[in-house]
Design a protein around this motif. Structure first.
Motif, PDB file in Angstrom:
ATOM      1  N   LYS A  94     -19.350   6.659  -8.538  1.00 46.82           N
ATOM      2  CA  LYS A  94     -18.708   6.972  -7.230  1.00 46.82           C
ATOM      3  C   LYS A  94     -18.512   5.694  -6.765  1.00 46.82           C
ATOM      4  O   LYS A  94     -17.672   5.596  -5.913  1.00 46.82           O
ATOM      5  N   ALA A  95     -19.418   4.818  -6.883  1.00 41.32           N
ATOM      6  CA  ALA A  95     -19.333   3.399  -6.141  1.00 41.32           C
ATOM      7  C   ALA A  95     -18.187   2.865  -6.651  1.00 41.32           C
ATOM      8  O   ALA A  95     -17.292   2.126  -5.860  1.00 41.32           O
ATOM      9  N   ASP A  96     -17.713   2.711  -7.923  1.00 36.76           N
ATOM     10  CA  ASP A  96     -16.466   2.241  -8.390  1.00 36.76           C
ATOM     11  C   ASP A  96     -15.379   2.986  -7.619  1.00 36.76           C
ATOM     12  O   ASP A  96     -14.318   2.080  -7.411  1.00 36.76           O
ATOM     13  N   HIS A  97     -15.324   4.087  -7.579  1.00 35.26           N
ATOM     14  CA  HIS A  97     -14.252   5.115  -7.159  1.00 35.26           C
ATOM     15  C   HIS A  97     -14.062   4.500  -5.558  1.00 35.26           C
ATOM     16  O   HIS A  97     -13.062   4.311  -5.095  1.00 35.26           O
ATOM     17  N   ASP A  98     -14.952   4.599  -4.813  1.00 32.49           N
ATOM     18  CA  ASP A  98     -15.107   4.001  -3.279  1.00 32.49           C
ATOM     19  C   ASP A  98     -14.640   2.715  -3.329  1.00 32.49           C
ATOM     20  O   ASP A  98     -14.002   2.318  -2.214  1.00 32.49           O
ATOM     21  N   PHE A  99     -15.105   1.770  -4.194  1.00 28.17           N
ATOM     22  CA  PHE A  99     -14.619   0.365  -4.113  1.00 28.17           C
ATOM     23  C   PHE A  99     -12.927   0.338  -4.221  1.00 28.17           C
ATOM     24  O   PHE A  99     -12.190  -0.255  -3.457  1.00 28.17           O
ATOM     25  N   LEU A 100     -12.477   0.983  -5.273  1.00 25.21           N
ATOM     26  CA  LEU A 100     -11.141   1.096  -5.424  1.00 25.21           C
ATOM     27  C   LEU A 100     -10.520   1.660  -4.410  1.00 25.21           C
ATOM     28  O   LEU A 100      -9.278   1.202  -3.831  1.00 25.21           O
ATOM     29  N   GLU A 101     -10.958   2.686  -3.765  1.00 19.84           N
ATOM     30  CA  GLU A 101     -10.333   3.453  -2.572  1.00 19.84           C
ATOM     31  C   GLU A 101     -10.490   2.468  -1.561  1.00 19.84           C
ATOM     32  O   GLU A 101      -9.374   2.262  -0.565  1.00 19.84           O
ATOM     33  N   GLN A 102     -11.331   1.557  -1.177  1.00 17.85           N
ATOM     34  CA  GLN A 102     -11.372   0.581  -0.096  1.00 17.85           C
ATOM     35  C   GLN A 102     -10.545  -0.765  -0.045  1.00 17.85           C
ATOM     36  O   GLN A 102     -10.019  -0.775   0.899  1.00 17.85           O
ATOM     37  N   GLU A 103     -10.417  -0.806  -1.737  1.00 18.35           N
ATOM     38  CA  GLU A 103      -9.641  -2.034  -1.762  1.00 18.35           C
ATOM     39  C   GLU A 103      -8.017  -1.537  -1.617  1.00 18.35           C
ATOM     40  O   GLU A 103      -7.226  -2.339  -0.783  1.00 18.35           O
ATOM     41  N   LEU A 104      -7.788  -0.242  -1.723  1.00 19.68           N
ATOM     42  CA  LEU A 104      -6.274   0.192  -1.418  1.00 19.68           C
ATOM     43  C   LEU A 104      -6.103   0.323  -0.023  1.00 19.68           C
ATOM     44  O   LEU A 104      -5.038  -0.156   0.401  1.00 19.68           O
ATOM     45  N   GLU A 105      -7.112   0.748   0.641  1.00 15.47           N
ATOM     46  CA  GLU A 105      -7.069   1.010   1.909  1.00 15.47           C
ATOM     47  C   GLU A 105      -6.938  -0.520   2.793  1.00 15.47           C
ATOM     48  O   GLU A 105      -6.104  -0.687   3.764  1.00 15.47           O
ATOM     49  N   LEU A 106      -7.738  -1.445   2.211  1.00 11.29           N
ATOM     50  CA  LEU A 106      -7.494  -2.899   2.792  1.00 11.29           C
ATOM     51  C   LEU A 106      -6.054  -3.184   2.570  1.00 11.29           C
ATOM     52  O   LEU A 106      -5.361  -3.941   3.407  1.00 11.29           O
ATOM     53  N   LYS A 107      -5.560  -3.373   1.079  1.00 13.76           N
ATOM     54  CA  LYS A 107      -4.184  -3.663   0.961  1.00 13.76           C
ATOM     55  C   LYS A 107      -3.095  -2.991   2.028  1.00 13.76           C
ATOM     56  O   LYS A 107      -2.324  -3.636   2.219  1.00 13.76           O
ATOM     57  N   THR A 108      -3.295  -1.560   2.159  1.00 20.44           N
ATOM     58  CA  THR A 108      -2.405  -0.835   2.894  1.00 20.44           C
ATOM     59  C   THR A 108      -2.478  -1.310   4.300  1.00 20.44           C
ATOM     60  O   THR A 108      -1.608  -1.560   5.186  1.00 20.44           O
ATOM     61  N   ASN A 109      -3.691  -1.720   4.862  1.00 19.64           N
ATOM     62  CA  ASN A 109      -3.688  -2.315   6.366  1.00 19.64           C
ATOM     63  C   ASN A 109      -3.312  -3.469   6.310  1.00 19.64           C
ATOM     64  O   ASN A 109      -2.681  -3.719   7.499  1.00 19.64           O
ATOM     65  N   THR A 110      -3.201  -4.269   5.441  1.00 21.28           N
ATOM     66  CA  THR A 110      -2.864  -5.782   5.450  1.00 21.28           C
ATOM     67  C   THR A 110      -1.257  -5.804   5.484  1.00 21.28           C
ATOM     68  O   THR A 110      -0.645  -6.169   6.292  1.00 21.28           O
ATOM     69  N   GLU A 111      -0.913  -4.895   4.733  1.00 20.19           N
ATOM     70  CA  GLU A 111       0.620  -4.568   4.615  1.00 20.19           C
ATOM     71  C   GLU A 111       1.245  -4.089   5.963  1.00 20.19           C
ATOM     72  O   GLU A 111       2.192  -4.642   6.475  1.00 20.19           O
ATOM     73  N   LEU A 112       0.509  -3.183   6.501  1.00 22.68           N
ATOM     74  CA  LEU A 112       1.206  -2.542   7.756  1.00 22.68           C
ATOM     75  C   LEU A 112       0.883  -3.635   8.990  1.00 22.68           C
ATOM     76  O   LEU A 112       1.829  -3.836   9.774  1.00 22.68           O
ATOM     77  N   THR A 113      -0.321  -4.559   8.979  1.00 28.79           N
ATOM     78  CA  THR A 113      -0.365  -5.497   9.752  1.00 28.79           C
ATOM     79  C   THR A 113       0.722  -6.658   9.718  1.00 28.79           C
ATOM     80  O   THR A 113       1.203  -7.089  10.978  1.00 28.79           O
ATOM     81  N   ARG A 114       1.279  -7.007   8.428  1.00 26.52           N
ATOM     82  CA  ARG A 114       2.171  -7.835   8.435  1.00 26.52           C
ATOM     83  C   ARG A 114       3.551  -7.404   8.797  1.00 26.52           C
ATOM     84  O   ARG A 114       4.128  -8.015   9.426  1.00 26.52           O
ATOM     85  N   ALA A 115       3.712  -6.076   8.676  1.00 24.84           N
ATOM     86  CA  ALA A 115       5.065  -5.488   8.933  1.00 24.84           C
ATOM     87  C   ALA A 115       5.141  -5.334  10.622  1.00 24.84           C
ATOM     88  O   ALA A 115       5.876  -5.579  11.244  1.00 24.84           O
ATOM     89  N   ILE A 116       4.055  -4.844  11.115  1.00 27.81           N
ATOM     90  CA  ILE A 116       3.838  -4.962  12.733  1.00 27.81           C
ATOM     91  C   ILE A 116       3.867  -6.257  13.238  1.00 27.81           C
ATOM     92  O   ILE A 116       4.761  -6.482  14.315  1.00 27.81           O
ATOM     93  N   HIS A 117       3.326  -7.418  12.600  1.00 26.19           N
ATOM     94  CA  HIS A 117       3.661  -8.717  13.162  1.00 26.19           C
ATOM     95  C   HIS A 117       5.087  -9.148  12.849  1.00 26.19           C
ATOM     96  O   HIS A 117       5.699  -9.743  13.881  1.00 26.19           O
ATOM     97  N   ALA A 118       5.705  -8.764  11.840  1.00 26.82           N
ATOM     98  CA  ALA A 118       7.248  -9.071  11.678  1.00 26.82           C
ATOM     99  C   ALA A 118       7.989  -8.367  12.779  1.00 26.82           C
ATOM    100  O   ALA A 118       8.988  -8.911  13.325  1.00 26.82           O
ATOM    101  N   MET A 119       8.067  -7.026  12.972  1.00 27.61           N
ATOM    102  CA  MET A 119       8.554  -6.378  13.916  1.00 27.61           C
ATOM    103  C   MET A 119       8.161  -6.829  15.170  1.00 27.61           C
ATOM    104  O   MET A 119       9.168  -7.097  16.073  1.00 27.61           O
ATOM    105  N   THR A 120       7.019  -7.398  15.703  1.00 29.22           N
ATOM    106  CA  THR A 120       6.874  -7.786  16.833  1.00 29.22           C
ATOM    107  C   THR A 120       7.495  -9.090  16.993  1.00 29.22           C
ATOM    108  O   THR A 120       7.897  -9.611  18.124  1.00 29.22           O
ATOM    109  N   THR A 121       7.454  -9.878  16.260  1.00 32.15           N
ATOM    110  CA  THR A 121       8.177 -11.218  16.189  1.00 32.15           C
ATOM    111  C   THR A 121       9.650 -11.032  16.345  1.00 32.15           C
ATOM    112  O   THR A 121      10.295 -11.771  17.265  1.00 32.15           O
ATOM    113  N   GLU A 122      10.137 -10.238  15.778  1.00 38.01           N
ATOM    114  CA  GLU A 122      11.801  -9.862  15.853  1.00 38.01           C
ATOM    115  C   GLU A 122      11.885  -9.312  17.134  1.00 38.01           C
ATOM    116  O   GLU A 122      13.145  -9.800  17.751  1.00 38.01           O
ATOM    117  N   LEU A 123      11.292  -8.337  17.634  1.00 37.98           N
ATOM    118  CA  LEU A 123      11.134  -7.929  18.873  1.00 37.98           C
ATOM    119  C   LEU A 123      11.222  -8.813  20.147  1.00 37.98           C
ATOM    120  O   LEU A 123      12.193  -9.151  20.782  1.00 37.98           O
TER     121      LEU A 123
END
Length: 134
Positions: A94-123
């Motif tokens: 369970k700990a291994d699964h939760d760690f992998l899910e958390q890492e995936l969520e962190l990666k997704t959030n980082t990508e979304l933050t970068r996309a939002i930053h790029a869109m904000t910069t472009e706007l």
């Protein structure tokens, strides 16, 4: 409630662990013994059996009963350890699964933050350029 609905209500690691244990006869037997040994019917049966043994089978100091109880304690302690090992294994899965899910969520959030930053910069760039042209 269907089996699929039941499994959807549990952590994926729980479902996988339960399925892997269900596939092994030895683990199913150990689980059944551990479940019964940790129940009140087990206590009641043993209390009645010991009283009957002491009253009708042997006289004091009950050497055979002592041997039987000692052997049973050895086996039950083994089943307790099996249960603890199983729980530790489950917790690690369970700990291994939760760690992998958390890492995936962190990666997704980082990508979304970068996309939002790029869109904000472009706007911002477009608004500044449009404002300068007018």
């Amino acid at each position: 409630m269907s089996e699929q609905d039941s499994q959807a209500m549990h952590h994926p690691a729980v479902v996988a662990h339960r399925n892997s244990r269900a596939g092994d006869a030895q683990l199913r037997i150990a689980d059944a013994i551990t479940k019964f040994a940790g129940s009140m019917p087990f206590v009641y049966i043993h209390a009645i059996a010991f009283v009957l043994w002491m009253l009708f089978v042997e006289r004091s100091p009950w050497p055979t009963l002592t041997l039987v109880v000692s052997l049973e304690a050895i086996f039950l302690s083994t089943f307790v350890m099996i249960g603890q090992n199983r729980q530790a294994s489950f917790q690690q899965i369970k700990a291994d699964h939760d760690f992998l899910e958390q890492e995936l969520e962190l990666k997704t959030n980082t990508e979304l933050t970068r996309a939002i930053h790029a869109m904000t910069t472009e706007l911002h760039r477009r608004l500044i350029e449009d404002g300068a042209e007018q």
